[in-house]
Enzyme design. Structure first.
Site, PDB file in Angstrom:
ATOM      1  N   TYR A 146       0.807  -1.217   0.000  1.00 55.09           N
ATOM      2  CA  TYR A 146       0.000   0.000   0.000  1.00 55.09           C
ATOM      3  C   TYR A 146       0.844   1.272   0.000  1.00 55.09           C
ATOM      4  O   TYR A 146       0.391   2.312  -0.467  1.00 55.09           O
ATOM      5  CB  TYR A 146      -0.918   0.034   1.228  1.00 55.09           C
ATOM      6  CG  TYR A 146      -2.183  -0.742   1.063  1.00 55.09           C
ATOM      7  CD1 TYR A 146      -2.164  -2.112   0.846  1.00 55.09           C
ATOM      8  CD2 TYR A 146      -3.421  -0.099   1.125  1.00 55.09           C
ATOM      9  CE1 TYR A 146      -3.330  -2.830   0.707  1.00 55.09           C
ATOM     10  CE2 TYR A 146      -4.594  -0.814   0.987  1.00 55.09           C
ATOM     11  CZ  TYR A 146      -4.554  -2.174   0.773  1.00 55.09           C
ATOM     12  OH  TYR A 146      -5.711  -2.873   0.635  1.00 55.09           O
ATOM     13  N   LYS A 195       3.539 -15.427   2.989  1.00 54.97           N
ATOM     14  CA  LYS A 195       3.782 -16.188   1.761  1.00 54.97           C
ATOM     15  C   LYS A 195       5.286 -16.462   1.716  1.00 54.97           C
ATOM     16  O   LYS A 195       6.004 -16.070   0.780  1.00 54.97           O
ATOM     17  CB  LYS A 195       3.286 -15.383   0.539  1.00 54.97           C
ATOM     18  CG  LYS A 195       3.273 -16.144  -0.774  1.00 54.97           C
ATOM     19  CD  LYS A 195       2.232 -17.243  -0.842  1.00 54.97           C
ATOM     20  CE  LYS A 195       2.368 -18.041  -2.127  1.00 54.97           C
ATOM     21  NZ  LYS A 195       1.511 -19.252  -2.142  1.00 54.97           N
ATOM     22  N   ASP A 227      -2.501 -18.513   1.079  1.00 56.68           N
ATOM     23  CA  ASP A 227      -3.483 -19.247   0.254  1.00 56.68           C
ATOM     24  C   ASP A 227      -4.167 -20.321   1.089  1.00 56.68           C
ATOM     25  O   ASP A 227      -5.387 -20.517   1.004  1.00 56.68           O
ATOM     26  CB  ASP A 227      -2.822 -19.834  -1.009  1.00 56.68           C
ATOM     27  CG  ASP A 227      -1.513 -20.553  -0.742  1.00 56.68           C
ATOM     28  OD1 ASP A 227      -0.988 -20.474   0.387  1.00 56.68           O
ATOM     29  OD2 ASP A 227      -1.011 -21.215  -1.679  1.00 56.68           O
ATOM     30  N   ASP A 255     -11.948  -9.276   4.631  1.00 50.99           N
ATOM     31  CA  ASP A 255     -13.227  -9.318   3.907  1.00 50.99           C
ATOM     32  C   ASP A 255     -13.798 -10.736   3.927  1.00 50.99           C
ATOM     33  O   ASP A 255     -15.004 -10.935   4.100  1.00 50.99           O
ATOM     34  CB  ASP A 255     -13.052  -8.885   2.440  1.00 50.99           C
ATOM     35  CG  ASP A 255     -13.388  -7.406   2.237  1.00 50.99           C
ATOM     36  OD1 ASP A 255     -13.211  -6.634   3.199  1.00 50.99           O
ATOM     37  OD2 ASP A 255     -13.832  -7.037   1.131  1.00 50.99           O
TER      38      ASP A 255
HETATM   39  C1  IPM Z   1     -10.254  -1.492   3.876  1.00 55.94           C
HETATM   40  C2  IPM Z   1     -10.536  -0.929   2.503  1.00 55.94           C
HETATM   41  C3  IPM Z   1      -9.392  -0.006   2.111  1.00 55.94           C
HETATM   42  C4  IPM Z   1      -8.122  -0.833   2.136  1.00 55.94           C
HETATM   43  C5  IPM Z   1      -9.581   0.699   0.762  1.00 55.94           C
HETATM   44  C6  IPM Z   1     -10.862   1.505   0.734  1.00 55.94           C
HETATM   45  C7  IPM Z   1      -8.403   1.547   0.397  1.00 55.94           C
HETATM   46  O1  IPM Z   1     -10.709  -1.957   1.585  1.00 55.94           O
HETATM   47  O2  IPM Z   1     -10.155  -0.695   4.836  1.00 55.94           O
HETATM   48  O3  IPM Z   1     -10.156  -2.705   4.004  1.00 55.94           O
HETATM   49  O4  IPM Z   1      -7.823  -1.521   1.165  1.00 55.94           O
HETATM   50  O5  IPM Z   1      -7.421  -0.794   3.141  1.00 55.94           O
HETATM   51 MG    MG Z   2     -10.727  -3.907   2.466  1.00 61.11          MG
END
Ligand code: IPM
Ligand code: MG
Length: 360
Positions: A146, A195, A227, A255
């Site tokens: 990031y 990984k 994975d 997620d």
């Molecule tokens: C999260 C979101 C963010 C990330 C995006 C919106 C940049 O997906 O907080 O998980 O990837 O960190």
């Molecule tokens: Mg996210």
């Protein structure tokens, strides 16, 4: 206790869910005798509309001067050309990355817990759910892909894009320490995800995590390849207590973990720095399609406010009270649309906030 809280409602459903969280905080303040002073700042698309940038220096500074930040969500439909037909560093999400980096919020805690009442909404089979699950994803938030150097160039007439993944041992150590500290107060297990069969950054990750583990003999450490972890989350979620991982893997795995709880509308998160300071936000996004319709589930934001009381203000009793109130409304059968099931009572965003506040 006197606390200065900066609120960042943001975009989409952000303002309505932050409103409900503040309603609940105000009830806590009245019942337990605290004063919460709010200051609102803009971030994301609304800040682009007002100032041309997703986060102003002034907004960042205001957040820095506070005791904690409560965030709704930022971003909109990618079709919104006002926000998205601009350079990547001027889009709404860039504001989020800038505030994480600017406030040094390297430790992102994302709990994923299956409420008994919502087991119906869990997409996994009953035999896989078993006794349920209760895990915390500890995601590194200010390093890795990031924030590495990135660029796009033309090489021999062919477009080429580069993103770099860098971690130093200090960055790895400090997030590992947070993970072990939390594990010590839970079921005393850390699964570190990497990984290491491919990446140098993962091999360093493993080495440093093992060093940190030596200071926590009572906590069991296991390593898992990312994975495999993605697979294990839907095969045997009950095995996870604290999952420790780097930024990008944590984004993806959190997620996945939230999906198996049945609704992302229930999940809170905290992003902390070295001190008690933190930014608290729901794990979900700004859901522009349902914004302003009183359909959003405010529970993730309300639970994030509870995390704020616990981690930044040491108000454990008050945080417990919020969590118990959420549990109570669920037991009583109140549901927002996203978690609605047969025989329950459907309520809107504001009513859900009222119901939770009343139970404190
Ligand atoms: C999260 C979101 C963010 C990330 C995006 C919106 C940049 O997906 O907080 O998980 O990837 O960190
Ligand atoms: Mg996210």
């Amino acid at each position: 206790m006197d606390c200065r809280i900066v609120t960042i409602p943001g975009d989409g459903i952000g303002p309505e869910i932050v409103r409900e969280a503040c309603k609940v905080l105000d009830k806590v303040a009245r019942v337990y005798g605290h004063s919460f002073h709010y200051k609102e700042v803009l971030m994301g698309g609304c800040s682009i509309d007002a100032y041309g940038v997703p986060l102003t220096e002034e907004a960042l500074e205001t957040a820095r001067q506070s005791d904690a930040v409560l965030l709704g969500a930022v971003g909109g439909n990618v079709g919104n050309s006002r926000w998205y037909d601009v350079a990547p560093n001027l889009r709404p999400e860039a504001g989020l990355l800038a505030i994480r980096k600017g406030l040094n919020l390297f430790a992102n805690i994302r709990p994923a817990y299956l409420y008994r009442e919502l087991a119906e909404a869990c997409p996994l089979k009953k035999e896989i759910i078993g006794e349920g699950f209760d895990m915390v994803i500890m995601r590194e938030l200010t390093g890795g892909l990031y924030f590495g150097e990135r660029h796009t160039e033309e090489v021999g007439g062919v477009l080429q894009a580069t993103d770099t993944l860098t971690y130093n041992e200090t960055e790895i150590r400090r997030i590992a320490v947070k993970a072990f500290d939390i594990a010590r107060k839970r079921r005393k297990s850390v699964i570190s995800v990497d990984k290491a069969n491919v990446l140098d950054s993962s091999r360093l990750w493993r080495k440093v995590v093992e060093e940190v583990a030596k200071d926590y003999p009572e906590v069991k450490l296991e390593h898992m390849l990312v994975d495999n972890c993605a697979m294990q989350l839907v095969m045997n979620p009950g095995q996870f207590d604290v999952v420790l991982t780097e930024n990008m893997f944590g984004d993806i795995l959190s997620d996945e973990a939230s999906m198996i709880t049945g609704s992302i509308g229930m999940l809170s998160s905290a992003s902390l720095n070295e001190s008690k300071f933190g930014m608290y936000e729901p794990s979900h996004g700004s859901a522009p399609d349902i914004a302003g319709k009183d359909l959003a589930n405010p529970i993730a934001t309300i639970l994030s406010a509870a995390m704020m009381l616990r981690y930044s203000f040491d108000l454990d009793k008050e945080a417990d009270a919020i969590e118990a109130a959420v549990q109570k409304v669920l037991t009583e059968g109140y549901r927002t649309t996203d978690i609605m099931s047969e025989g329950c009572t459907k309520v809107g965003t504001a009513q859900m906030g009222d119901l939770i506040a009343e139970r404190i």
